[in-house]
Design a protein around this motif. Sequence first.
Motif, mmCIF file in Angstrom:
data_model
loop_
_atom_site.group_PDB
_atom_site.id
_atom_site.type_symbol
_atom_site.label_atom_id
_atom_site.label_comp_id
_atom_site.label_asym_id
_atom_site.label_seq_id
_atom_site.Cartn_x
_atom_site.Cartn_y
_atom_site.Cartn_z
ATOM 1 N N PHE A 103 0.862 -1.231 0.000
ATOM 2 C CA PHE A 103 0.000 0.000 0.000
ATOM 3 C C PHE A 103 0.868 1.240 0.000
ATOM 4 N N THR A 136 1.493 1.753 -1.007
ATOM 5 C CA THR A 136 2.657 2.383 -0.381
ATOM 6 C C THR A 136 2.287 3.682 0.325
ATOM 7 N N ASP A 137 1.015 3.862 0.643
ATOM 8 C CA ASP A 137 0.546 5.036 1.384
ATOM 9 C C ASP A 137 1.344 5.161 2.682
ATOM 10 N N LYS A 138 1.831 6.354 2.953
ATOM 11 C CA LYS A 138 2.676 6.588 4.124
ATOM 12 C C LYS A 138 1.969 6.249 5.434
ATOM 13 N N GLU A 139 0.650 6.351 5.458
ATOM 14 C CA GLU A 139 -0.085 6.038 6.669
ATOM 15 C C GLU A 139 -0.098 4.543 6.961
ATOM 16 N N SER A 164 4.160 5.853 -1.330
ATOM 17 C CA SER A 164 4.967 6.847 -1.773
ATOM 18 C C SER A 164 4.964 6.768 -3.260
ATOM 19 N N THR A 165 4.187 7.222 -3.847
ATOM 20 C CA THR A 165 4.327 7.350 -5.273
ATOM 21 C C THR A 165 5.527 8.189 -5.598
ATOM 22 N N ALA A 169 0.257 3.312 -5.490
ATOM 23 C CA ALA A 169 0.123 4.481 -4.630
ATOM 24 C C ALA A 169 -0.621 4.142 -3.344
ATOM 25 N N GLU A 170 -1.692 3.376 -3.455
ATOM 26 C CA GLU A 170 -2.473 3.029 -2.266
ATOM 27 C C GLU A 170 -1.702 2.086 -1.356
#
Length: 285
Positions: free
Chosen positions: A18, A220-223, A19-20, A217-218
Amino acid sequence: MKNVFKSIVAVTVFAFSFSTNAQTSKSKNSVLWEVSGNGLTKPSYLLGTVHMICGKDFVLKQKALEAFSKTSKLALEVNMADPDEIAILQQLAVGKEPLSKKLTAKQLVLLEEVLTKSGGVSLAQVDNYTLETVMSLLFVKSFGCSDLKFFEMEFINKAKESNKPIVGLEKAANQMDFLSKSYTDDELISYMKHINSEMCIKLVKDYSNEDIKSIYAEITDKELMSDDTKKIILDNRNLNWSKIMPAMMQKESVFFAVGSAHLAGELGVVNLLKKSGYTVKPIMN
């Protein structure tokens, strides 16, 4: 439970993928890529999958079937056709000690809350499993169907029908080791809070649109994923695979099927193969 154990490998990438970055937006969108040039006598193919999906949403596109028919070997993240690999996954699904002894009192309360919210699963029912296995159970449940289809298993069946050898890019034990090192127990329990049906719906939509950039993108989401976790679960594995794939493709035409999140990004397999001198082009619908 058979499907649960099969899903563990799938979830490894789906959940921890789930960092673009600017590199991603420069490439075209497709789940299927042709790899040629750099001395190859025949092209190989790279397919991004979402591993598991409800039967009503499952589609093997004609372009993927045609590419598969041109190859002489199937390569997956882990060789799920190997009974020894399945046995290892089943063994690793069970914890060395019960969660009720391994986790702190605070962690147990938080885990129980997650389990209850996800559909009434009790801690006692999953006490002997690892947190990674509990996560996979929650993902299976979040799809909301009883007819989950596994892309890898479909290609395994087709490979067997055509007598194509099946290999893995890594061993099951190595993959589960990556998974166990990627998150702390606190991070994993926190991550489970985000597992829901909306997440699965978005994934299915993006995959149907072959939007690997959105999937990346999803995931590698930071959250949901720290830089360290991304390095362990995505980048390092991609680098390992990009070193293994050339020798395989030099010998014969190979059909590679891996999680879609491994394709995009600066350290995605597509870009790494390009940096190695191969021509990697998307096969559009």
